[in-house]
Write a protein that holds these residues in place. Structure first.
Motif, mmCIF file in Angstrom:
data_model
loop_
_atom_site.group_PDB
_atom_site.id
_atom_site.type_symbol
_atom_site.label_atom_id
_atom_site.label_comp_id
_atom_site.label_asym_id
_atom_site.label_seq_id
_atom_site.Cartn_x
_atom_site.Cartn_y
_atom_site.Cartn_z
ATOM 1 N N GLY A 47 0.763 -1.238 0.000
ATOM 2 C CA GLY A 47 0.000 0.000 0.000
ATOM 3 C C GLY A 47 0.791 1.283 0.000
ATOM 4 N N SER A 48 2.116 1.189 0.058
ATOM 5 C CA SER A 48 2.853 2.443 -0.056
ATOM 6 C C SER A 48 3.911 2.336 -1.150
ATOM 7 N N ILE A 49 4.392 3.499 -1.550
ATOM 8 C CA ILE A 49 5.374 3.523 -2.633
ATOM 9 C C ILE A 49 6.767 3.362 -2.053
ATOM 10 N N LEU A 50 7.483 2.366 -2.556
ATOM 11 C CA LEU A 50 8.819 2.080 -2.060
ATOM 12 C C LEU A 50 9.826 2.982 -2.759
ATOM 13 N N ILE A 51 9.670 3.096 -4.073
ATOM 14 C CA ILE A 51 10.588 3.933 -4.834
ATOM 15 C C ILE A 51 9.890 4.383 -6.105
ATOM 16 N N HIS A 52 10.210 5.586 -6.558
ATOM 17 C CA HIS A 52 9.677 6.126 -7.807
ATOM 18 C C HIS A 52 10.860 6.786 -8.495
ATOM 19 N N ASP A 53 11.430 6.088 -9.488
ATOM 20 C CA ASP A 53 12.681 6.577 -10.062
ATOM 21 C C ASP A 53 12.852 6.044 -11.489
ATOM 22 N N ALA B 21 16.385 -0.505 -10.571
ATOM 23 C CA ALA B 21 17.005 -1.827 -10.601
ATOM 24 C C ALA B 21 18.117 -1.906 -9.569
ATOM 25 N N GLN B 22 18.918 -0.871 -9.510
ATOM 26 C CA GLN B 22 20.005 -0.861 -8.526
ATOM 27 C C GLN B 22 19.459 -0.905 -7.110
ATOM 28 N N PHE B 23 18.394 -0.138 -6.885
ATOM 29 C CA PHE B 23 17.794 -0.081 -5.558
ATOM 30 C C PHE B 23 17.270 -1.461 -5.138
ATOM 31 N N LEU B 24 16.579 -2.132 -6.066
ATOM 32 C CA LEU B 24 15.970 -3.411 -5.722
ATOM 33 C C LEU B 24 17.021 -4.479 -5.448
ATOM 34 N N ALA B 25 18.172 -4.353 -6.134
ATOM 35 C CA ALA B 25 19.200 -5.373 -5.979
ATOM 36 C C ALA B 25 20.038 -5.129 -4.730
ATOM 37 N N ALA B 26 20.066 -3.874 -4.274
ATOM 38 C CA ALA B 26 20.909 -3.547 -3.122
ATOM 39 C C ALA B 26 20.244 -3.986 -1.823
ATOM 40 N N GLY B 27 20.939 -3.784 -0.745
ATOM 41 C CA GLY B 27 20.359 -4.090 0.559
ATOM 42 C C GLY B 27 20.644 -5.499 0.995
ATOM 43 N N GLU B 28 20.447 -5.725 2.268
ATOM 44 C CA GLU B 28 20.729 -7.019 2.867
ATOM 45 C C GLU B 28 19.845 -8.102 2.245
ATOM 46 N N LYS B 29 18.525 -7.854 2.407
ATOM 47 C CA LYS B 29 17.574 -8.840 1.916
ATOM 48 C C LYS B 29 17.032 -8.325 0.591
ATOM 49 N N GLN B 30 17.086 -9.175 -0.432
ATOM 50 C CA GLN B 30 16.593 -8.701 -1.718
ATOM 51 C C GLN B 30 15.085 -8.495 -1.657
ATOM 52 N N ASN B 31 14.650 -7.408 -2.278
ATOM 53 C CA ASN B 31 13.228 -7.142 -2.372
ATOM 54 C C ASN B 31 12.575 -8.240 -3.205
ATOM 55 N N PRO B 32 11.328 -8.640 -2.842
ATOM 56 C CA PRO B 32 10.680 -9.699 -3.638
ATOM 57 C C PRO B 32 10.597 -9.353 -5.121
ATOM 58 N N MET B 33 10.513 -8.069 -5.435
ATOM 59 C CA MET B 33 10.389 -7.690 -6.834
ATOM 60 C C MET B 33 11.694 -7.880 -7.599
ATOM 61 N N PHE B 34 12.762 -8.183 -6.867
ATOM 62 C CA PHE B 34 14.037 -8.429 -7.525
ATOM 63 C C PHE B 34 13.900 -9.534 -8.570
ATOM 64 N N TYR B 35 13.086 -10.553 -8.236
ATOM 65 C CA TYR B 35 12.939 -11.689 -9.150
ATOM 66 C C TYR B 35 12.266 -11.307 -10.454
ATOM 67 N N GLY B 36 11.585 -10.164 -10.434
ATOM 68 C CA GLY B 36 10.897 -9.744 -11.650
ATOM 69 C C GLY B 36 11.760 -8.871 -12.540
ATOM 70 N N LEU B 37 12.921 -8.481 -12.055
ATOM 71 C CA LEU B 37 13.784 -7.595 -12.840
ATOM 72 C C LEU B 37 14.219 -8.249 -14.145
ATOM 73 N N PRO B 38 14.591 -7.445 -15.134
ATOM 74 C CA PRO B 38 15.130 -8.017 -16.368
ATOM 75 C C PRO B 38 16.363 -8.865 -16.049
ATOM 76 N N SER B 39 16.559 -9.939 -16.770
ATOM 77 C CA SER B 39 17.677 -10.849 -16.500
ATOM 78 C C SER B 39 19.005 -10.111 -16.472
ATOM 79 N N VAL B 40 19.154 -9.147 -17.395
ATOM 80 C CA VAL B 40 20.427 -8.431 -17.480
ATOM 81 C C VAL B 40 20.705 -7.695 -16.178
ATOM 82 N N ALA B 41 19.668 -7.045 -15.654
ATOM 83 C CA ALA B 41 19.846 -6.318 -14.401
ATOM 84 C C ALA B 41 20.152 -7.281 -13.263
ATOM 85 N N LYS B 42 19.532 -8.469 -13.305
ATOM 86 C CA LYS B 42 19.782 -9.459 -12.260
ATOM 87 C C LYS B 42 21.241 -9.908 -12.295
#
Lengths: 572, 322
Positions: free
Chosen positions: A218-224, A230-251
């Motif tokens: 229900g809230s916005i995590l990032i708007h960029d 892509a960098q934001f989702l991949a960073a951090g200790e625990k990967q965001n669940p949406m990481f799995y949806g990223l383009p393969s190249v970004a992964k």
């Protein structure tokens, strides 16, 4: 001035305390192309629906939703209808009339245009969308992709300034989906229409859009921008669940802890990898080091079946056509699937994949050849034997099996005919709810569940029949990347219990990662069967994105983790 | 080489051209199909309208003959067989029924169980059979020429909401059918409603399937109504879109049809084509009006066929005779 502004918007559905939207602040500029992603049920649809006066859900809304400075709820009906276009998920349910040309004009009819004016606008739109060849057709003759394009065109004909799409490609196969997305890009580029869409398949949409919004509960995590997101989702200790949806190249980029600009397309990914590998002195094809066993362990890949097991499904020279005078759909299909194997049939649209599945389930009768399941011939007289604890098929639309008013009762209904005590039945249902991770939703109405949850409920209902062989037609359609992994987990569990899984799919990435063997279907026959690694590394176009990125160095890497792993090793 | 093939094709086509036309059936390719729906409707309206009240043997014969020919032109060779079969069946059936149950008429042929069987009753039965068969055959042709689109358009001119409803019905019927197939297959794969189940079980499954269909469709209709509202349904002053153009050709055709139609209807209404079967057969002596009526009705009967054949001839001339 911004086309759309959400200012401190919170929303809770009528009769619910829980906030579906929490303090949303978001501005969309004219002609901007924005994608909203997030897990199912994160509030994407609720957010999008606030933008259309008549579609806004009932509930308590706080804050303001503005369209060019005016509150959406105060817009004139006519203005709201014409200027804000809305496309939904299901291609079939949105179409009202029986002919393409009539559907195109539906909105214009509402606006009360004269026939001559309508004719001109409709002509314009049909030309823009390349619909001339099917303009006169009946709706029922169209493919799913064409239907969804028609839905889009019938809204574009009203010349909206803002186009809102709620998971428009969820029900489409990947080829139709990329056509659809390409059309959206064309609309954005050539007509300057602002587009706001929610989407699960980020692979293709990421390089197209200006901005990405990621939502969570229900809230916005990032708007960029896509790269920074892509960098934001991949960073951090625990990967965001949406990481799995990223383009393969970004992964791959993030798995290799890349620095700087994140590549998004295959081309960019290749250039980046080339640069990186060159710096480390790696050039040319890298041959595999170490034994096969070590390789498998390294890549976390399950060892495939040995090819020596018992045959579970046998398809022997099956020929089929729908009408006497029609063309052959299946032209001598031969296939053997082993017990406990996870088998995927891949291939384009209309090549006969689903028909093969129907032949295995005995829903159609081949005019030559036969199919055998678990040693039983698939014939009418054997149906009872076949479907009793042997064979089950998950239909494409989960709605096709729902009869009850709660998820729990739905599963109980599946056991209706079993000679079990009530206590045992309840226990079985509870186990199944747990397996499908639906225990919290046991009392929900099946139609109130999200697409992914409905899919799991239907699967649970089918599995209560305790089949030894599970047939599935496009099980990943419309699932978010997170649910997809969950589905893979569930199917993996079943497989370990000895269930044979036979599925038809368009989802290359999913099959590459989880299947034991894959087959390519083309023109009514099977043209190749192999393990995923051999299968995908042997294809040059019909292969995973990860493989296309890295094939010049690591032809045997077909999923992102493998590419990343091999890269790391080569650079050491 | 190309020229050679082209020449061959032309020769072959022209040799048997007209026959092929009656063999394969023109269907929606018929020239008359391309006329404005109003022209189609008025033409068939007059033909079928007059046919429904015709009892004159000459008229009946013409209606049947022209109808069979037109239906063969539209539907192909096969239509001959079904039409002739239907005509014969009706003739036998209705002649017998009328002969056995109606005892009017002055010419007694024989007695059956002390009931009179009269020539007039037999003939009247035959005439009614011809009338019925004629109307059915013409309605069959009408159905091909008047596609659902044309119907919707014509109704829409009178009652716009009806046009939309009809269009939606034509959309949803095939959709329901597809859904039902999927539901049935889904249930089958769960081992329900398969061969070997009991009768009661199968009936129960059938009702279950229907209830799934209803639930599913109701749920889907919410999305449909959302999509309608999103496109401004319910705004004031809704118009109705169509693709038809009323051209000069249509105006001429409509004028001709109107003239012929009015002449034949007037002739019939004045009783110039009257015939009485009871008590004895009496045919009104033909006067000039009878012939005018006959000629104009005959012209109406062959008009669609003439238009189609002329269209076909022109087409061939244009493309195969250069």
């Amino acid at each position: 001035m911004e086309a759309i502004v959400f200012r401190d918007v919170s929303f809770s559905y009528a009769g619910s305390e829980k906030k579906a939207l929490k303090k949303i602040n978001l501005a969309i500029h004219p002609s901007e192309f924005t994608v909203i992603c997030g897990r199912s049920g994160c509030g994407k649809s609720t957010l999008l629906r606030q933008l259309k006066k008549n579609l806004a859900p009932y509930g308590k809304l706080e804050g303001e939703v503005l369209y060019y400075g005016k509150e959406i709820q105060n817009l004139k009906e006519r203005e709201s209808a014409a200027e804000i276009g809305f496309v939904q998920q299901n291609p079939d349910n949105q179409i009202v009339t029986d002919k393409v040309w009539h559907e195109l004009a539906f909105g214009l009819e509402s606006l009360g245009l004269s026939n001559a004016a309508m004719k001109r606008k409709v002509a314009e739109m049909a030309s823009f969308f390349g619909m001339q060849n099917w303009f006169q057709k009946s709706i029922q003759e169209l493919s799913g992709g064409q239907k969804q394009l028609l839905n889009l065109a019938s809204i574009m004909v009203m010349q909206p300034k803002v186009l809102i799409l709620d998971e428009p490609t969820a029900q489409l196969d990947p080829i139709a989906a990329s056509d659809f997305l390409a059309t959206l890009q064309k609309i954005n580029r050539e007509l300057g229409t602002a587009i706001l869409l929610s989407e699960h398949r980020l692979e293709e949409i990421f390089p197209m859009v200006d901005r990405v919004v990621v939502m969570e509960e229900g809230s916005i995590l990032i708007h960029d921008t896509p790269r920074r997101t892509a960098q934001f989702l991949a960073a951090g200790e625990k990967q965001n669940p949406m990481f799995y949806g990223l383009p393969s190249v970004a992964k791959i980029f993030s798995l290799l802890k890349g620095k700087g600009e994140c590549p998004l397309s295959v081309r960019e990914g290749r250039l980046w990898l080339e640069h990186k590998l060159e710096k480390a002195g790696v050039t040319g094809k890298q041959t595999e080091k170490g034994s096969e066993k070590k390789r498998i362990a390294r890549q976390k890949r399950r060892p495939g079946t040995t090819g020596k097991g018992n045959t579970s499904i046998r398809i022997r020279d099956v020929w089929f056509r729908y009408q006497r005078a029609g063309a052959d759909i299946l032209k001598g299909v031969n296939l053997e699937v082993e017990e406990g194997e996870w088998f995927c049939v891949l291939g384009g649209n209309g090549v006969g994949k689903s028909t093969t599945l129907k032949a295995v389930a005995g829903l159609i009768q081949p005019y030559r050849g036969y199919t055998e399941v678990g040693g039983i011939r698939v014939e009418k007289k054997n149906q009872k034997q076949l479907f009793h604890k042997c064979l089950a098929m998950l239909p494409q639309s989960p709605q096709a099996v729902f009869t009850e008013i709660t998820a729990e009762e739905e599963l109980l209904e599946a056991l209706y005919h079993w000679p079990l005590s009530d206590k045992e039945k309840v226990r079985k249902v509870e186990d199944m709810l747990e397996l499908m991770e639906l225990d919290e939703l046991a009392k929900s109405h099946p139609y109130d569940l999200s697409g992914g949850e409905q899919q799991r409920l239907a699967l649970g209902k089918i599995l209560l029949q305790e089949p030894k062989i599970l047939l599935m037609d496009e099980p990943t359609k419309g699932l978010d990347p997170f649910f997809k992994r969950k589905l893979a987990d569930i199917l993996g569990k079943l497989q370990r219990r000895g269930v044979t899984i036979f599925m038809v799919s368009h989802d290359l990435e999913f099959c590459a990662e989880y299947a034991d063997r894959c087959a390519l279907f083309f023109d009514g026959e099977i043209v190749g069967v192999d393990t995923p690694v051999a299968f995908f590394s042997g294809n040059s176009f019909y292969t995973t994105v990860a493989n296309r990125v890295a094939r010049q160095w690591f032809p045997e890497a077909v999923i992102c983790e493998e590419v990343a792993g091999l890269c790391e090793e080569a650079m050491m | 080489m190309v020229l050679y093939l082209y020449g061959r094709r032309r020769a072959w086509d022209m040799d048997v051209g007209e026959y092929r036309m009656f063999q394969d059936g023109l269907g929606e390719q018929a020239e008359f199909f391309s006329y404005h729906p109003l022209v189609n409707l008025s033409c068939f309206g007059f033909i079928i309208g007059v046919a429904m009240f015709s009892t004159h043997p000459l008229f009946l014969a013409l209606i049947l003959l022209a109808g069979s020919m037109y239906s063969a032109l539209l539907k192909g060779r096969r239509a001959w067989r079904t039409n002739v079969g239907m005509i014969l069946f009706m003739m036998v059936f209705m002649t017998l029924i009328n002969g056995l149950f109606t005892h009017n008429g002055v010419t007694v042929l024989f007695y059956l169980n002390q009931n009179r069987v009269t020539l007039e009753a037999l003939l009247f039965g035959m005439a009614s059979a011809a009338l019925l068969a004629g109307v059915i055959i013409w309605l069959g042709c009408f159905q091909i020429i008047m596609s659902s689109d044309k119907f919707i358009y014509l109704f829409g001119r009178v009652v716009p909401i009806l046009a939309m409803t009809l269009s939606m019905v034509f959309r949803f019927l095939p959709l329901f059918k597809a859904r039902f197939t999927e539901i049935h297959n889904g249930q089958k794969c769960m081992g329900r409603n398969i061969s070997g189940s009991s009768w009661i079980g199968r009936i129960r499954s059938f009702f279950k399937e229907v209830s799934i269909l209803i639930a599913w469709s109701l749920e889907a209709s919410i999305e449909t109504s959302d999509s309608m509202e999103a496109r401004g349904y319910g705004l004031r002053g809704r118009t109705s879109f169509h693709l038809y153009r009323f051209s000069r050709r249509d105006a001429v055709a409509l004028a001709v049809i109107g003239l012929l139609g009015v002449l034949s209807v007037t002739g019939c209404a004045m009783g110039k084509t009257a015939i009485y079967y009871y008590p004895g057969i009496w045919i009104k002596a033909p006067d000039i009006w009878f012939f005018i009526t006959l000629a104009s009705y005959l012209a109406l009967l062959v008009l669609p066929m003439a238009i189609d054949i002329e269209g076909e001839r022109k087409w061939r001339q244009l493309y195969f005779e250069t």
